[in-house]
Scaffold this motif. Structure first.
Motif, PDB file in Angstrom:
ATOM      1  N   ALA A  85      15.962  78.367  30.230  1.00  0.00           N
ATOM      2  CA  ALA A  85      17.359  78.560  29.845  1.00  0.00           C
ATOM      3  C   ALA A  85      17.591  78.098  28.410  1.00  0.00           C
ATOM      4  CB  ALA A  85      18.277  77.796  30.793  1.00  0.00           C
ATOM      5  N   ALA A  86      17.031  76.941  28.057  1.00  0.00           N
ATOM      6  CA  ALA A  86      17.194  76.429  26.693  1.00  0.00           C
ATOM      7  C   ALA A  86      16.546  77.358  25.680  1.00  0.00           C
ATOM      8  CB  ALA A  86      16.595  75.030  26.588  1.00  0.00           C
ATOM      9  N   ALA A  87      15.378  77.897  26.026  1.00  0.00           N
ATOM     10  CA  ALA A  87      14.696  78.822  25.125  1.00  0.00           C
ATOM     11  C   ALA A  87      15.498  80.102  24.935  1.00  0.00           C
ATOM     12  CB  ALA A  87      13.301  79.140  25.663  1.00  0.00           C
ATOM     13  N   ALA A  88      16.083  80.602  26.021  1.00  0.00           N
ATOM     14  CA  ALA A  88      16.909  81.803  25.913  1.00  0.00           C
ATOM     15  C   ALA A  88      18.116  81.566  25.023  1.00  0.00           C
ATOM     16  CB  ALA A  88      17.366  82.244  27.304  1.00  0.00           C
ATOM     17  N   GLN A 129      15.062  63.929  21.481  1.00  0.00           N
ATOM     18  CA  GLN A 129      15.248  65.064  22.376  1.00  0.00           C
ATOM     19  C   GLN A 129      14.933  64.668  23.814  1.00  0.00           C
ATOM     20  OE1 GLN A 129      12.281  67.668  20.762  1.00  0.00           O
ATOM     21  NE2 GLN A 129      13.631  68.542  19.201  1.00  0.00           N
ATOM     22  N   THR A 130      15.570  65.351  24.769  1.00  0.00           N
ATOM     23  CA  THR A 130      15.128  65.236  26.151  1.00  0.00           C
ATOM     24  C   THR A 130      13.751  65.901  26.267  1.00  0.00           C
ATOM     25  OG1 THR A 130      16.106  67.339  26.850  1.00  0.00           O
ATOM     26  CG2 THR A 130      17.510  65.377  26.960  1.00  0.00           C
ATOM     27  N   LEU A 131      13.038  65.636  27.350  1.00  0.00           N
ATOM     28  CA  LEU A 131      11.720  66.249  27.538  1.00  0.00           C
ATOM     29  C   LEU A 131      11.814  67.775  27.533  1.00  0.00           C
ATOM     30  CD1 LEU A 131      11.032  63.289  28.464  1.00  0.00           C
ATOM     31  CD2 LEU A 131       9.402  64.337  30.026  1.00  0.00           C
ATOM     32  N   GLU A 132      12.830  68.283  28.220  1.00  0.00           N
ATOM     33  CA  GLU A 132      12.969  69.737  28.304  1.00  0.00           C
ATOM     34  C   GLU A 132      13.278  70.338  26.935  1.00  0.00           C
ATOM     35  OE1 GLU A 132      14.427  69.603  32.934  1.00  0.00           O
ATOM     36  OE2 GLU A 132      15.668  68.893  31.276  1.00  0.00           O
ATOM     37  N   CYS A 133      14.027  69.624  26.134  1.00  0.00           N
ATOM     38  CA  CYS A 133      14.300  70.099  24.774  1.00  0.00           C
ATOM     39  C   CYS A 133      13.024  70.063  23.930  1.00  0.00           C
ATOM     40  CB  CYS A 133      15.390  69.248  24.129  1.00  0.00           C
ATOM     41  SG  CYS A 133      15.876  69.824  22.497  1.00  0.00           S
ATOM     42  N   SER A 134      12.230  69.011  24.072  1.00  0.00           N
ATOM     43  CA  SER A 134      10.974  68.929  23.329  1.00  0.00           C
ATOM     44  C   SER A 134      10.044  70.080  23.678  1.00  0.00           C
ATOM     45  CB  SER A 134      10.266  67.598  23.626  1.00  0.00           C
ATOM     46  OG  SER A 134      10.953  66.510  23.059  1.00  0.00           O
ATOM     47  N   VAL A 135       9.987  70.443  24.956  1.00  0.00           N
ATOM     48  CA  VAL A 135       9.143  71.562  25.372  1.00  0.00           C
ATOM     49  C   VAL A 135       9.645  72.859  24.743  1.00  0.00           C
ATOM     50  CG1 VAL A 135       8.487  72.986  27.363  1.00  0.00           C
ATOM     51  CG2 VAL A 135       8.345  70.490  27.502  1.00  0.00           C
ATOM     52  N   MET A 136      10.964  73.071  24.767  1.00  0.00           N
ATOM     53  CA  MET A 136      11.527  74.268  24.131  1.00  0.00           C
ATOM     54  C   MET A 136      11.213  74.286  22.639  1.00  0.00           C
ATOM     55  SD  MET A 136      14.282  75.161  21.998  1.00  0.00           S
ATOM     56  CE  MET A 136      15.657  74.046  22.284  1.00  0.00           C
ATOM     57  N   ASP A 137      11.330  73.154  21.976  1.00  0.00           N
ATOM     58  CA  ASP A 137      11.081  73.063  20.537  1.00  0.00           C
ATOM     59  C   ASP A 137       9.619  73.371  20.209  1.00  0.00           C
ATOM     60  OD1 ASP A 137      11.618  72.620  17.874  1.00  0.00           O
ATOM     61  OD2 ASP A 137      11.792  70.448  18.049  1.00  0.00           O
ATOM     62  N   ILE A 138       8.709  72.817  21.003  1.00  0.00           N
ATOM     63  CA  ILE A 138       7.281  73.103  20.807  1.00  0.00           C
ATOM     64  C   ILE A 138       7.000  74.586  21.021  1.00  0.00           C
ATOM     65  CG2 ILE A 138       4.973  72.716  21.774  1.00  0.00           C
ATOM     66  CD1 ILE A 138       5.945  69.844  22.449  1.00  0.00           C
ATOM     67  N   ALA A 139       7.587  75.156  22.073  1.00  0.00           N
ATOM     68  CA  ALA A 139       7.377  76.578  22.359  1.00  0.00           C
ATOM     69  C   ALA A 139       7.887  77.442  21.212  1.00  0.00           C
ATOM     70  CB  ALA A 139       8.081  76.957  23.658  1.00  0.00           C
ATOM     71  N   ASP A 140       8.989  77.045  20.610  1.00  0.00           N
ATOM     72  CA  ASP A 140       9.538  77.765  19.457  1.00  0.00           C
ATOM     73  C   ASP A 140       8.549  77.733  18.297  1.00  0.00           C
ATOM     74  OD1 ASP A 140      11.383  79.150  17.897  1.00  0.00           O
ATOM     75  OD2 ASP A 140      12.486  77.347  17.334  1.00  0.00           O
ATOM     76  N   ASP A 141       7.974  76.565  18.037  1.00  0.00           N
ATOM     77  CA  ASP A 141       6.975  76.429  16.968  1.00  0.00           C
ATOM     78  C   ASP A 141       5.759  77.311  17.229  1.00  0.00           C
ATOM     79  OD1 ASP A 141       8.147  74.801  15.138  1.00  0.00           O
ATOM     80  OD2 ASP A 141       7.120  72.968  15.724  1.00  0.00           O
ATOM     81  N   ILE A 142       5.269  77.289  18.466  1.00  0.00           N
ATOM     82  CA  ILE A 142       4.077  78.067  18.810  1.00  0.00           C
ATOM     83  C   ILE A 142       4.347  79.569  18.644  1.00  0.00           C
ATOM     84  CG2 ILE A 142       2.557  78.742  20.707  1.00  0.00           C
ATOM     85  CD1 ILE A 142       2.813  75.864  21.770  1.00  0.00           C
ATOM     86  N   ALA A 143       5.458  80.038  19.211  1.00  0.00           N
ATOM     87  CA  ALA A 143       5.781  81.465  19.127  1.00  0.00           C
ATOM     88  C   ALA A 143       5.984  81.898  17.687  1.00  0.00           C
ATOM     89  CB  ALA A 143       7.029  81.759  19.958  1.00  0.00           C
ATOM     90  N   VAL A 189      20.805  71.538  31.016  1.00  0.00           N
ATOM     91  CA  VAL A 189      20.574  72.695  30.156  1.00  0.00           C
ATOM     92  C   VAL A 189      21.262  72.508  28.811  1.00  0.00           C
ATOM     93  CG1 VAL A 189      21.047  75.164  29.877  1.00  0.00           C
ATOM     94  CG2 VAL A 189      20.124  74.296  32.035  1.00  0.00           C
ATOM     95  N   ARG A 190      22.487  71.981  28.826  1.00  0.00           N
ATOM     96  CA  ARG A 190      23.161  71.728  27.539  1.00  0.00           C
ATOM     97  C   ARG A 190      22.358  70.748  26.695  1.00  0.00           C
ATOM     98  NH1 ARG A 190      28.472  69.320  28.734  1.00  0.00           N
ATOM     99  NH2 ARG A 190      28.012  69.429  30.957  1.00  0.00           N
ATOM    100  N   ALA A 191      21.819  69.704  27.315  1.00  0.00           N
ATOM    101  CA  ALA A 191      21.032  68.724  26.568  1.00  0.00           C
ATOM    102  C   ALA A 191      19.731  69.329  26.053  1.00  0.00           C
ATOM    103  CB  ALA A 191      20.736  67.509  27.448  1.00  0.00           C
ATOM    104  N   ALA A 192      19.167  70.269  26.804  1.00  0.00           N
ATOM    105  CA  ALA A 192      17.888  70.858  26.424  1.00  0.00           C
ATOM    106  C   ALA A 192      17.996  71.760  25.199  1.00  0.00           C
ATOM    107  CB  ALA A 192      17.310  71.652  27.596  1.00  0.00           C
ATOM    108  N   VAL A 193      19.207  72.119  24.804  1.00  0.00           N
ATOM    109  CA  VAL A 193      19.407  72.938  23.611  1.00  0.00           C
ATOM    110  C   VAL A 193      19.528  72.071  22.350  1.00  0.00           C
ATOM    111  CG1 VAL A 193      20.935  74.692  22.574  1.00  0.00           C
ATOM    112  CG2 VAL A 193      20.510  74.711  25.018  1.00  0.00           C
ATOM    113  N   LEU A 194      19.695  70.768  22.516  1.00  0.00           N
ATOM    114  CA  LEU A 194      19.983  69.873  21.388  1.00  0.00           C
ATOM    115  C   LEU A 194      18.695  69.454  20.674  1.00  0.00           C
ATOM    116  CD1 LEU A 194      22.693  67.743  23.216  1.00  0.00           C
ATOM    117  CD2 LEU A 194      23.103  69.445  21.428  1.00  0.00           C
TER     118      LEU A 194
END
Length: 510
Positions: free
Chosen positions: A105-108, A233-247, A168-173
């Motif tokens: 959800a955060a990635a979307a 960042q929350t853990l879920e936000c960190s995962v989204m951030d890493i995924a953004d970097d990789i992509a 989910v809101r926190a995972a976007v931050l």
């Protein structure tokens, strides 16, 4: 230990507005569907990622395809953490959990706020917001994404925002602070500042995830993660951030190889010369480096990361990453020009899959991360790989003069839109004919500033009613421009400047 039963059982799943539960429906799944059905999400298919599809056919990513791929990478990382060894699973649970649907959800949602024309459009809209419209916290794509989720979009439960769960809101931050809170912070060297803040020392943050009027929403979302330190960042936000970097690092190379932009000779010369000339570079001062010469740009990049991230930057690891990229990208993928054939497509797909699999499997979890890292981060070797891949993208795509020429023309459209809309709204004889959506946005934003002044009067200084109304109008203009697709921005600007021909077609729905 099953972390699925130890996280997000209370506050993380709670919403600002209580809704009737749906039997058998997961709260986070509701969130991701609300985001995917949002018109702001659909809009991303017509917003530039790096270069517009009009300039390179259908082979390049737009913001929508990028977001979908970030979502896939983020989910794989989260699943990997769920299946990790028991100490890692326990640590993940203690730090608040990492639900695969939350990271999806955060990635979307992470790019919802990006304006037309890519990153240069974002920078120009920030300049215009601050210097032309007088908004102290300007514009930032991440903060705009959070504003869309919490204020601009709507759902059945609330006319203001999508009423998402706090998790989910926190995972976007990605940058969990406002721009202005850093103005009061003491000056510190870059290695002691969180990523994205910039130089610090009273300047305000460069990257941030909430405007002043959404600061209470930000703190509310983060309040259910007491184990997460301030500015982390929350853990879920960190995962989204890493995924953004990789992509970003891998898929954009895919794009520009297919588009014929990445060429073997210049990339090979840059990486090979740096590998073969270590002694030469050791003897050069910073001012002696000339990025027009092969190898010098990569040396500048190495010195920059060594200065900003001394806790992780390692000379031998960086050299090994350059060698890996040189072997697999330069001598592998780029050694044969892309001709559109099946073999060429298979080579690109194999390269992309190989690197995505490798990077998303190279994850470390830390209980006490450094200020420039997160609880979830890329392992050291993969971190250096991403630095090198991003360098190739920046040096041989973003720094091209033909792209810069095109982008500078686009930024003039952003400035023209802001000036034209502001002049229209300041015209007492004609302001009433401005688009209904813009008037509605002014009314809503003004009320937000009125509430901000009531709760935190120091943030708005001595401004009274007129200042609150001015800020509301300025923020609404920025919201309006940021909501356009690339084509809409061009068309509306043509109307405002009197150069449009299809008046009724262009103006419909604005």
């Amino acid at each position: 230990m099953d972390i699925r039963n130890t996280t997000h059982q209370d506050g993380g799943r709670a919403r600002a507005v209580t809704e009737d539960s749906r039997p058998g429906e997961d709260e986070f799944r509701i969130d991701i569907e609300r985001i995917r059905f949002s018109p702001y999400f659909s809009r991303l298919s017509a917003v530039t990622q790096v270069i517009p599809q009009a300039g390179a056919g259908t082979v390049v990513h737009n913001r929508l395809t990028h977001s979908l791929k970030v979502s896939a990478v983020a989910r794989s990382i989260a699943i990997g953490l769920r299946n990790a060894d028991e100490p890692t699973r326990k640590l993940v649970a203690e730090l608040g959990g990492c639900d695969p649907v939350v990271v999806q959800a955060a990635a979307a949602a992470h790019d919802l706020g990006h304006p037309p024309f890519g990153h240069l459009g974002e920078q120009e809209l920030d300049r215009v917001a601050r210097h032309t419209l007088g908004l102290p916290d300007g514009f930032e794509g991440n903060a705009q994404s959070f504003r869309i989720l919490t204020a601009l979009d709507s759902c059945d439960a609330s006319p203001r925002g999508l009423n998402l769960t706090r998790a989910v809101r926190a995972a976007v931050l990605k940058y969990p602070w406002t721009r202005n809170e850093w103005r009061a912070m003491p000056d510190r060297p870059p290695q002691l500042l969180p990523r994205g803040v910039g130089l610090g020392g009273g300047r305000g943050a460069v990257k941030y995830s909430a405007y002043d009027i959404e600061s209470l929403e930000m703190h509310d979302a983060l309040s259910v993660f007491p184990q997460i330190s301030n500015h982390q960042q929350t853990l879920e936000c960190s995962v989204m951030d890493i995924a953004d970097d990789i992509a970003y690092a891998v898929h954009d190379l895919d794009d520009f190889h297919r588009a014929g932009v990445l060429q073997y000779s210049p990339v090979s010369a840059e990486l090979r010369h740096w590998l073969d000339s270590a002694k030469e570079f050791t003897g050069l001062q910073d001012h002696e480096l000339d990025q027009r010469r092969p190898g010098h740009g990569l040396e500048v990049t190495w010195r920059r990361v060594a200065d900003k991230d001394p806790a992780i930057a390692d000379a031998e690891a960086f050299r090994a990453s350059v060698q890996r990229v040189c072997h697999d990208l330069v001598e592998g993928l780029l050694s044969l020009p892309y001709d559109g054939g099946l073999d060429a497509d298979r080579a690109v797909t194999a390269f992309t899959r190989r690197w995505i699999d490798r990077l998303q499997a190279s994850i470390a979890v830390e209980r006490n991360p450094g200020i420039r890292s997160g609880h979830v981060r890329l392992a050291d070797e993969a971190w250096h790989d991403v630095v090198v891949l991003k360098f190739v993208h920046s040096r041989f795509v973003l720094d091209r003069s033909d792209l810069a020429l095109y982008q500078r023309g686009q930024t003039r459209i952003i400035k023209s839109l802001a000036e034209g809309l502001a002049a229209w709204l300041d015209d007492p004889q004609d302001a009433a004919r401005a688009p209904r959506r813009l008037h509605d946005s002014i009314e809503a934003a003004t009320e937000e500033y009125r509430q901000l002044h009531a709760s935190s009067p120091a943030l708005l200084g001595n401004g009274g009613r007129l200042e609150i109304e001015r800020l509301g109008k300025a923020r609404a203009i920025v919201d309006y421009i940021a909501s356009f697709t690339d084509a809409q921005a061009v068309s509306v600007n043509a109307l405002l400047t009197g150069t449009a021909e299809g008046i009724w077609e262009v103006g419909r729905g604005l």
